[in-house]
Design an enzyme around this catalytic site. Structure first.
Site, PDB file in Angstrom:
ATOM      1  N   CYS A 256     -13.564  -2.590  18.015  1.00 39.91           N
ATOM      2  CA  CYS A 256     -13.362  -2.592  16.562  1.00 39.91           C
ATOM      3  C   CYS A 256     -11.981  -3.175  16.297  1.00 39.91           C
ATOM      4  O   CYS A 256     -11.056  -2.910  17.071  1.00 39.91           O
ATOM      5  CB  CYS A 256     -13.424  -1.157  16.035  1.00 39.91           C
ATOM      6  SG  CYS A 256     -13.064  -1.034  14.266  1.00 39.91           S
TER       7      CYS A 256
ATOM      8  N   CYS B 280     -17.126  -1.031   9.108  1.00 40.45           N
ATOM      9  CA  CYS B 280     -16.493   0.287   9.104  1.00 40.45           C
ATOM     10  C   CYS B 280     -15.650   0.318   7.835  1.00 40.45           C
ATOM     11  O   CYS B 280     -14.675  -0.434   7.725  1.00 40.45           O
ATOM     12  CB  CYS B 280     -15.622   0.457  10.345  1.00 40.45           C
ATOM     13  SG  CYS B 280     -14.640   1.958  10.324  1.00 40.45           S
TER      14      CYS B 280
ATOM     15  N   CYS C 259       0.845  -1.204   0.000  1.00 43.60           N
ATOM     16  CA  CYS C 259       0.000   0.000   0.000  1.00 43.60           C
ATOM     17  C   CYS C 259       0.883   1.258   0.000  1.00 43.60           C
ATOM     18  O   CYS C 259       1.677   1.458   0.934  1.00 43.60           O
ATOM     19  CB  CYS C 259      -0.918  -0.013   1.211  1.00 43.60           C
ATOM     20  SG  CYS C 259      -1.755  -1.598   1.444  1.00 43.60           S
TER      21      CYS C 259
ATOM     22  N   ARG D 180     -16.639   9.422   9.782  1.00 43.90           N
ATOM     23  CA  ARG D 180     -15.515   9.800  10.657  1.00 43.90           C
ATOM     24  C   ARG D 180     -14.519  10.705   9.946  1.00 43.90           C
ATOM     25  O   ARG D 180     -14.007  10.376   8.876  1.00 43.90           O
ATOM     26  CB  ARG D 180     -14.789   8.555  11.184  1.00 43.90           C
ATOM     27  CG  ARG D 180     -13.649   8.936  12.148  1.00 43.90           C
ATOM     28  CD  ARG D 180     -13.025   7.746  12.871  1.00 43.90           C
ATOM     29  NE  ARG D 180     -14.028   6.987  13.552  1.00 43.90           N
ATOM     30  CZ  ARG D 180     -14.310   5.718  13.295  1.00 43.90           C
ATOM     31  NH1 ARG D 180     -13.645   5.056  12.385  1.00 43.90           N
ATOM     32  NH2 ARG D 180     -15.264   5.095  13.949  1.00 43.90           N
TER      33      ARG D 180
ATOM     34  N   CYS E  26     -10.280   0.690  19.037  1.00 43.75           N
ATOM     35  CA  CYS E  26     -10.026   0.065  17.735  1.00 43.75           C
ATOM     36  C   CYS E  26      -8.604  -0.485  17.698  1.00 43.75           C
ATOM     37  O   CYS E  26      -7.643   0.277  17.871  1.00 43.75           O
ATOM     38  CB  CYS E  26     -10.161   1.080  16.613  1.00 43.75           C
ATOM     39  SG  CYS E  26     -11.740   1.907  16.588  1.00 43.75           S
TER      40      CYS E  26
ATOM     41  N   CYS F 234       1.282   3.606   3.121  1.00 48.21           N
ATOM     42  CA  CYS F 234       1.396   3.060   4.479  1.00 48.21           C
ATOM     43  C   CYS F 234       2.826   2.919   4.990  1.00 48.21           C
ATOM     44  O   CYS F 234       3.664   2.258   4.370  1.00 48.21           O
ATOM     45  CB  CYS F 234       0.699   1.706   4.540  1.00 48.21           C
ATOM     46  SG  CYS F 234       0.644   1.073   6.240  1.00 48.21           S
TER      47      CYS F 234
HETATM   48  N1  SAM Z   1      -3.459  -4.032   7.571  1.00 44.41           N
HETATM   49  C1  SAM Z   1      -4.843  -3.840   7.666  1.00 44.41           C
HETATM   50  C2  SAM Z   1      -5.470  -3.330   6.375  1.00 44.41           C
HETATM   51  O1  SAM Z   1      -4.796  -2.742   5.571  1.00 44.41           O
HETATM   52  O2  SAM Z   1      -6.664  -3.544   6.207  1.00 44.41           O
HETATM   53  C3  SAM Z   1      -5.251  -2.942   8.803  1.00 44.41           C
HETATM   54  C4  SAM Z   1      -4.451  -1.716   9.136  1.00 44.41           C
HETATM   55  S1  SAM Z   1      -4.332  -0.454   7.885  1.00 44.41           S
HETATM   56  C5  SAM Z   1      -3.106   0.600   8.556  1.00 44.41           C
HETATM   57  C6  SAM Z   1      -5.891   0.395   8.015  1.00 44.41           C
HETATM   58  C7  SAM Z   1      -6.153   1.568   7.117  1.00 44.41           C
HETATM   59  O3  SAM Z   1      -5.407   2.689   7.542  1.00 44.41           O
HETATM   60  C8  SAM Z   1      -5.802   1.445   5.655  1.00 44.41           C
HETATM   61  O4  SAM Z   1      -6.743   0.747   4.909  1.00 44.41           O
HETATM   62  C9  SAM Z   1      -5.767   2.897   5.220  1.00 44.41           C
HETATM   63  O5  SAM Z   1      -7.041   3.289   4.745  1.00 44.41           O
HETATM   64  C10 SAM Z   1      -5.413   3.636   6.511  1.00 44.41           C
HETATM   65  N2  SAM Z   1      -4.079   4.267   6.414  1.00 44.41           N
HETATM   66  C11 SAM Z   1      -2.891   3.640   6.457  1.00 44.41           C
HETATM   67  N3  SAM Z   1      -1.876   4.511   6.300  1.00 44.41           N
HETATM   68  C12 SAM Z   1      -2.429   5.727   6.154  1.00 44.41           C
HETATM   69  C13 SAM Z   1      -1.908   7.027   5.939  1.00 44.41           C
HETATM   70  N4  SAM Z   1      -0.602   7.254   5.825  1.00 44.41           N
HETATM   71  N5  SAM Z   1      -2.775   8.068   5.826  1.00 44.41           N
HETATM   72  C14 SAM Z   1      -4.111   7.842   5.930  1.00 44.41           C
HETATM   73  N6  SAM Z   1      -4.665   6.633   6.127  1.00 44.41           N
HETATM   74  C15 SAM Z   1      -3.839   5.583   6.232  1.00 44.41           C
HETATM   75 FE1  SF4 Z   2      -1.442  -2.095   3.618  1.00 46.63          FE
HETATM   76 FE2  SF4 Z   2      -0.383  -0.960   5.768  1.00 46.63          FE
HETATM   77 FE3  SF4 Z   2      -2.545  -2.529   6.054  1.00 46.63          FE
HETATM   78 FE4  SF4 Z   2      -0.186  -3.563   5.449  1.00 46.63          FE
HETATM   79  S1  SF4 Z   2      -0.700  -2.481   7.331  1.00 46.63           S
HETATM   80  S2  SF4 Z   2      -2.124  -4.051   4.463  1.00 46.63           S
HETATM   81  S3  SF4 Z   2       0.740  -2.024   4.139  1.00 46.63           S
HETATM   82  S4  SF4 Z   2      -2.438  -0.584   4.971  1.00 46.63           S
END
Ligand code: SAM
Ligand code: SF4
Ligand code: DTB
Length: 326
Positions: A133, A193, A62, A265, A102, A65
């Site tokens: 959550c 959510c 991603c 949110r 959460c 991330c």
């Molecule tokens: N790994 C799991 C997943 O991706 O579904 C759960 C945790 S992930 C960090 C949850 C969400 O956080 C992501 O789907 C994304 O929408 C959001 N997210 C992650 N990094 C972000 C960032 N730098 N800015 C805004 N939202 C972010």
């Molecule tokens: Fe993607 Fe970050 Fe979630 Fe991993 S933790 S699946 S890199 S949003």
């Protein structure tokens, strides 16, 4: 349906939603605020506290991330936390006034042994009287059912953006995978959510299509997080042009209009927002925030500052309403 209600629709077209984006700002905000008052108390905001229960070293790519193993962000990885440490953090969140706790795990999808531990966390947090959550990545139907049986209230899984732009942001799992997880969560009877991120260099068409995808799910997600990208050095999206703040407010307003009964949110990215911009988001129909000094790995406004802001706006926080076991 009385004239005091709006139709809950699942057949939005991108063209219609783009039409909302094109409305003069005050017309859109007036409309969104009117819809907001039909179903919600405009003085109330729901507050959730986040905790990263497994940090970093995520195999997914991603682009936004900091937790992806593919990006050099300097983030320290941490294995799954002990249940006791999680419950201690939940107790602190409760004492601070949060209604929902959460827990986020940096997984592509949790293994069954990971789930065992998460289930203990959910049970413990629930016993404190907090709503629960979790967000753990892709989930199989049977895993969603196990979480439901453990008393979980909400599962977070975002669509993130439009199907078209998605391919520019993530290659290691598909949009269909995400829709399938949402279906598994919904059919297990969990509250969904699901929202997305803006400010990733997407077009207005992409923002409109993301909202269409959310609104045209078989049920509107009960909770819709709209994140403003938190730019993290080392991630591919660091340095992208930020979204115009008024376009962000429009996105919130349109989420409110097309998903009138969902809690919207005002999610990540608030440290870069002025108090005035946040106030406009609440007027536009946002009625939830993440509360606490940290999101998962990045900063969130200080809790005391948020309480001050809510007080200045004459807003109060909602009480927890954990689901009753079926
Ligand atoms: N790994 C799991 C997943 O991706 O579904 C759960 C945790 S992930 C960090 C949850 C969400 O956080 C992501 O789907 C994304 O929408 C959001 N997210 C992650 N990094 C972000 C960032 N730098 N800015 C805004 N939202 C972010
Ligand atoms: Fe993607 Fe970050 Fe979630 Fe991993 S933790 S699946 S890199 S949003
Ligand atoms: C959501 O939509 N936003 C939250 C939560 N769901 C899990 C996460 C935001 C993460 C921001 C980047 C970070 O702190 O790592």
């Amino acid at each position: 349906m009385t004239s005091q209600e709006v139709e809950t629709r699942h057949d939005w077209s991108q063209k219609e939603v783009l039409g909302l984006f094109e409305l003069p700002f005050n017309d859109l905000l007036f409309h969104a605020h009117h819809v907001h008052r039909l179903y919600f108390n405009p003085r109330e905001v729901q507050i959730s506290t986040l905790l990263s229960i497994k940090t970093g070293a995520c195999p997914e790519d991603c682009g936004y991330c900091p937790q992806s193993i593919r990006h050099e962000t300097g983030l320290e990885r941490e294995p799954v936390m002990d249940v006791d440490a999680v419950l201690e953090a939940a107790q602190a969140a409760k004492a601070g006034g949060a209604s929902r706790f959460c827990m986020g795990g940096a997984w592509r999808s949790p293994k069954d042994r990971d789930l065992e531990k998460v289930i203990e966390m959910v049970k413990g947090v629930r016993e404190m009287g907090l709503e629960t959550c979790v967000t753990l990545g892709m989930l199989k139907k049977q895993q969603a059912e196990r979480l439901k049986d453990a008393g979980l209230d909400y599962y977070n899984h975002n669509l993130d953006t439009s199907p078209e732009y998605y391919k520019e942001i993530i290659t290691t799992r598909s949009y269909e995978d995400r829709l399938e997880t949402l279906e598994n969560v919904r059919s297990a009877g969990l509250n969904v959510c699901s929202g997305g991120i803006v400010g990733m260099g997407e077009t207005r068409e992409d923002r409109a299509e993301m909202i269409v995808q959310l609104a045209n799910l078989p049920e509107h997600p009960q909770s819709v997080p709209i994140n403003n990208l938190v730019q993290v050095p080392g991630t591919p999206l660091d340095g992208v042009d930020p979204i115009d703040p008024l376009e962000f407010v429009r996105t919130i307003a349109i989420a409110r209009v097309v998903m009138p009964k969902s809690v919207v949110r005002l999610s990540a990215g608030r440290t870069e927002m002025s108090d005035e911009m946040q106030a406009l988001c609440f007027f536009a129909g946002a009625n939830s925030i993440f509360y606490g000094d940290k999101l998962l790995t990045t900063d969130n406004p200080e809790a005391v500052k948020d309480m001050e802001l809510l007080k200045r706006l004459g807003m109060t926080t909602t009480q927890p309403q954990p689901s009753q076991p079926d």
